[in-house]
Design an enzyme around this catalytic site. Sequence first.
Site, PDB file in Angstrom:
ATOM      1  N   HIS A 164       5.154  -3.951  17.327  1.00 12.85           N
ATOM      2  CA  HIS A 164       6.493  -3.783  16.732  1.00 12.85           C
ATOM      3  C   HIS A 164       6.608  -4.533  15.408  1.00 12.85           C
ATOM      4  CE1 HIS A 164       7.618  -2.476  20.849  1.00 12.85           C
ATOM      5  NE2 HIS A 164       6.880  -3.527  21.219  1.00 12.85           N
ATOM      6  N   SER A 285       3.229  -3.758 -14.050  1.00 10.01           N
ATOM      7  CA  SER A 285       4.519  -3.113 -14.292  1.00 10.01           C
ATOM      8  C   SER A 285       4.727  -2.981 -15.791  1.00 10.01           C
ATOM      9  CB  SER A 285       5.627  -3.968 -13.672  1.00 10.01           C
ATOM     10  OG  SER A 285       6.862  -3.712 -14.312  1.00 10.01           O
ATOM     11  N   LYS A 291       4.167  -8.669 -12.381  1.00 11.66           N
ATOM     12  CA  LYS A 291       3.883  -7.813 -11.230  1.00 11.66           C
ATOM     13  C   LYS A 291       2.416  -7.437 -11.073  1.00 11.66           C
ATOM     14  CE  LYS A 291       6.169  -6.213  -8.591  1.00 11.66           C
ATOM     15  NZ  LYS A 291       6.953  -4.964  -8.592  1.00 11.66           N
ATOM     16  N   GLU A 298      -0.334   2.379  -1.719  1.00  8.13           N
ATOM     17  CA  GLU A 298       0.905   3.158  -1.598  1.00  8.13           C
ATOM     18  C   GLU A 298       0.637   4.656  -1.672  1.00  8.13           C
ATOM     19  OE1 GLU A 298       4.554   1.241  -3.626  1.00  8.13           O
ATOM     20  OE2 GLU A 298       2.812   0.535  -4.731  1.00  8.13           O
TER      21      GLU A 298
END
Length: 472
Positions: A164, A285, A291, A298
């Site tokens: 979980h 970024s 970043k 992803e």
Amino acid sequence: MSENSGHLWHGRFSSGPSDELMAFTASLPFDRHLWHDDITGSRAHVNGLERAGLLAADEAEAVRRALDTVHGEFASGSFDFVDSDEDIHTAIERRVTEIAGDAGAKLHTARSRNDQVATALRLWTRRNLLEVSDRVLVLVETLVSSADAAGWGDGGIYLPGYTHLQRAQPVQLAHHLAAHAWSLLRDVDRIHATIERMNISPLGAGALAGTSLPIDPSPTAKEMGFRAAFANSLDAVSDRDFVAEALFDIALLGVHLSRIGEEWVLWTTEEFGFARLDDAYSTGSSMLPQKKNADIAELARGKSGRLIGNLTGLLATLKGLPLAYNRDLQEDKEPLFDSVTQVVLALGALSGMIATAKFNQPRMQAAADDQLASATDLAEWLVRRGVPFRKAHALVGALVQQCIASGTPLVDLAAASADFGPEAAALVAPGVGVSMRTSPGGAGPTPALAQKAQLTAAISVARREQEDLRAL
Ligand code: ARG
């Protein structure tokens, strides 16, 4: 309007096809990827026509040479398409006829584009699925190398295992990485089974019903590395199960990659901090100078949507199609080409990302050494002393509740408790938890070496199968 005479079916038609028809129905923009496999199929067909006495030896030789020339033109990028080329199959036949004259005009004897396209697509799928499984095996080997570096035995890196997405019990990092390797090995196995099942030649089925001419599909099938020729001509030209299976295999593989991707997205956050990506495998970024993003992970997650879509799209196209060939079947190609292209890119990028990433051992182990992660070990300590598990679970649960409410460390509560004492309290110490996962297939160092041996054996079996299929 294009010239009437340029089209294969011009005999029965008084005008050529409209521009709108060509724009809507032509498949050349995508099926040009089939050039190599169409030529392979045509070579086998020419040899079959010669065996049947439908092409004289010199005619067959002229067509074979023309096919070699066309092959060279595609390989060097010099093949010229013309407006009337509706698909790759008509383009190649047109060019062969230009080169070989009347002999070339015999190439399509006892053949329809329906069996021709089904043959070329099977050859393409077989070849490209093997490319996919090869790259899956590279990713599997990358995961195993990372697992080796993390250590399988005592002293190996460990991290929290989750259920979980809540910390559950410590597990060895090698064990965690290997879990993904096992799912990927099932993908390889599935791809190999798909190839075995699809390895039947449809060539010789003609448009739908076979032919009155004396061809023999069996030797032609063998020549192309197929296990056998079709038994039913209607099935041969209309069956696209192999495309659906290939798309399913890739969709499920994509789902596995998405699960790996999601973990790496989490692991590389500041909050987890379990892993750091190499600069070459992460992105920055355009606005935020600090970043560093895990875009590969992803997109491995994101592309799975499209891979599932390609499968469901094809299934919807196939649903309700009457026998035998229908033009709808032309819709099989773009999803197949797209899924293969995308998954090959994803596999390469993920393999590079994982091979170059660095794990943060202190951070992983500190998270895994959460004192509450030893709760089950305390309960199992009681079980070894004859306490029924349900009762042991409740006793430890009460201890945990006390620990959370009072802020007193679990180790102190356990040491001072009449039910537990110092021996049980020792189980709460850092690094002990993972060593307690001793049962076969479990996450600790004791069963790990057996698992490593099983994994190594499974990889060599898959590699051997891969070579056998490549030899077709
Ligand atoms: N381009 C077509 C396809 O991919 C070739 C078969 C066309 N056959 C026909 N009877 N129109 O399916």
